[in-house]
Write an enzyme that holds these catalytic residues in place. Structure first.
Site, PDB file in Angstrom:
ATOM      1  N   GLN A 112      -4.251  -5.482   2.637  1.00  0.00           N
ATOM      2  CA  GLN A 112      -4.165  -4.083   2.726  1.00  0.00           C
ATOM      3  C   GLN A 112      -3.590  -3.556   1.553  1.00  0.00           C
ATOM      4  O   GLN A 112      -3.437  -4.327   0.299  1.00  0.00           O
ATOM      5  CB  GLN A 112      -2.979  -3.723   3.879  1.00  0.00           C
ATOM      6  N   HIS A 114      -1.719   0.432  -0.045  1.00  0.00           N
ATOM      7  CA  HIS A 114      -1.165   1.718   0.261  1.00  0.00           C
ATOM      8  C   HIS A 114      -1.610   2.548  -0.639  1.00  0.00           C
ATOM      9  O   HIS A 114      -1.885   2.685  -1.921  1.00  0.00           O
ATOM     10  CB  HIS A 114       0.551   1.486   0.220  1.00  0.00           C
ATOM     11  N   GLU A 139       5.760  -1.033  -3.124  1.00  0.00           N
ATOM     12  CA  GLU A 139       6.682  -2.135  -2.346  1.00  0.00           C
ATOM     13  C   GLU A 139       7.085  -3.150  -3.276  1.00  0.00           C
ATOM     14  O   GLU A 139       6.180  -3.332  -4.026  1.00  0.00           O
ATOM     15  CB  GLU A 139       5.911  -2.910  -1.252  1.00  0.00           C
ATOM     16  N   HIS A 277      -2.900  -6.549  -1.224  1.00  0.00           N
ATOM     17  CA  HIS A 277      -2.343  -7.503  -1.185  1.00  0.00           C
ATOM     18  C   HIS A 277      -2.077  -7.997   0.412  1.00  0.00           C
ATOM     19  O   HIS A 277      -2.411  -7.285   1.146  1.00  0.00           O
ATOM     20  CB  HIS A 277      -0.564  -7.009  -1.555  1.00  0.00           C
ATOM     21  N   ARG A 296      -6.308  -1.104   5.756  1.00  0.00           N
ATOM     22  CA  ARG A 296      -6.367  -2.510   6.100  1.00  0.00           C
ATOM     23  C   ARG A 296      -7.655  -2.645   5.719  1.00  0.00           C
ATOM     24  O   ARG A 296      -8.878  -2.193   5.887  1.00  0.00           O
ATOM     25  CB  ARG A 296      -5.949  -2.620   7.464  1.00  0.00           C
TER      26      ARG A 296
END
Length: 426
Positions: A112, A114, A139, A277, A296
């Site tokens: 995925q 973001h 993240e 990642h 995704r």
């Protein structure tokens, strides 16, 4: 008079996603049970994937004293719980700007990425069902056991070598793009090289199941008949992930295109917006901006947004060591503990690891924003400096610390006593 306490214990919420470790093998299950023994019983056949700490409404964190949601406490006294500077900076009195988690991973998560803030606004406006908010989601993962993940694209020479020697990969991408990629990767034109990588990724991601599934089956067979072609680690990785997701596109877009990153306990990696990642196995502390937006690509039965993903990625290609985030010293604590600051290049969060290996105390200056602290090993005490009231702080216990609150951690033995504290400052 201040009404909101400056330091208090809270209880996080556990998520039972299928990829989580089972029963008491999961740090999530063990921590949840230890922090709330009267209300949590571990089911050994059940996966325990994530423990959430924060003010996200999906999985409330609550006060240990009376079960009031932390989000409600923040909304009732935002200046005391967040600090005016944080309210001004992030434009909200509703909650903490980050979400802190423990993850226990048994099966690979979906590959995925973001969105950044601009793309998040656009996706949320056009498809709110799949993109529930308009925030970005950088993240950071800090390993608390041995951990492995995919993170970012491999260096181009590594991808080229795999395209040249693995027939199934070459067939999936197509001889025309393979030849163009091979002849273009030594150029000094970085933007041009990123375009070539995008072409390879697009060919992989847009291939129909009727094409990639038989090629994936042949790829797995080749790892068994000719493992030295791949190297032992990659051959083993492909076989392990095929057992979890047979003939999945992720065997190509993950195993052959992305860096395989292995972290030891205490090592960290930062995942910027728009970097591909996937977590593969292990236990981690994860901190992120408070968002639920995910684009995704593979290893998932969920919605795949291939077009958006292919368009949005940065296509940075760096060696695996460059994906790691090196900890820095933390000068705002004094005492006997070892302090490591994981400080990614974004505003929403940093994480402080505090480790005692002897009896003694560590005093911390007040921070300019809210923080959440979880004990991951051992036991000790936590208190406000100058207070006679110390709270027990043992494995699994979670605490909220208000802005400007100067706290003290105390170890009473030489046994290891480790905590992680996520915080945000203006």
């Amino acid at each position: 008079m201040s009404s909101a306490p400056k330091l208090f214990r809270v209880i996080g919420g556990a998520q039972n996603y299928d990829w989580g470790k089972l029963g008491s093998t999961s740090a999530v299950a063990r921590f949840a049970k230890l922090n709330d023994p009267e209300n949590v019983s571990i089911e050994e056949e059940k996966p325990y994937a994530e423990l959430w700490m924060g003010t996200h409404p999906s999985v409330p964190t609550v006060s240990a004293q009376d079960r009031t949601p932390l989000r409600d406490l923040v909304r009732a006294a935002p200046e005391e719980m967040l600090g005016q500077d944080i309210i001004d900076k992030f434009g909200s009195k509703e909650g903490i700007p980050f979400l802190f988690k423990v993850l226990s991973i048994r099966k690979v998560l979906s590959i995925q990425a973001h969105p950044d803030k601009a793309l998040a606004r656009q996706l949320h406006a056009s498809d709110p069902k799949h993109y529930p908010d308009d925030n970005h989601k950088p993240e950071m993962a800090v390993a608390i056991t041995d951990f492995e993940a995919f993170c970012g694209f491999k260096p181009l020479a590594e991808i080229d070598a795999l395209l040249q020697k693995i027939p199934e990969f070459r067939e999936l991408v197509g001889d025309d793009v393979v030849a163009e990629f091979h002849s273009g990767i030594d150029s000094s034109d970085v933007a041009g090289k990123k375009k070539l990588l995008q072409k390879v990724f697009s060919r992989v991601m847009n291939s129909p199941e009727s094409k990639f599934e038989p090629l994936a089956a042949r790829l797995v067979e080749r790892t068994k008949s000719d493992p030295q072609l791949f190297g032992e680690t990659l051959a083993d990785l492909i076989q392990r992930l095929d057992a979890q997701f047979p003939n999945d596109i992720g065997l190509f877009c993950g195993c052959l295109l992305l860096n395989h990153c292995i972290l030891k306990s205490g090592e960290a990696m930062f995942l910027e917006a728009k970097d591909p990642h996937a977590y593969i196995s292990g236990d981690i502390m994860e901190c992120m901006a408070a968002s639920d937006n995910v684009i995704r690509a593979g290893f998932t039965p969920k919605f795949k947004d291939v077009e958006v993903l292919v368009d949005c990625l940065t296509y940075s290609f760096n060696p695996v060591e460059e994906q790691k985030l090196k900890p820095a010293p933390f000068p705002r604590g004094t005492g006997v503990a070892e302090l490591k600051l994981y400080d990614p290049p974004i505003d929403e969060f940093s994480v402080l690891q505090t480790t005692f290996t002897s009896a003694g105390a560590e005093k911390f200056e007040g921070l300019d924003g809210p923080s959440l602290l979880i004990v991951t090993e051992g036991k000790g005490k936590i208190k406000l400096q100058g207070s006679d009231e110390a709270l027990d702080a043992s494995t699994g216990n979670i605490f909220f610390v208000a802005p400007k609150a100067a706290i003290e951690l105390v170890s009473e033995s030489k046994d290891t006593f480790t905590s992680y504290r996520a915080f945000c400052e203006a």
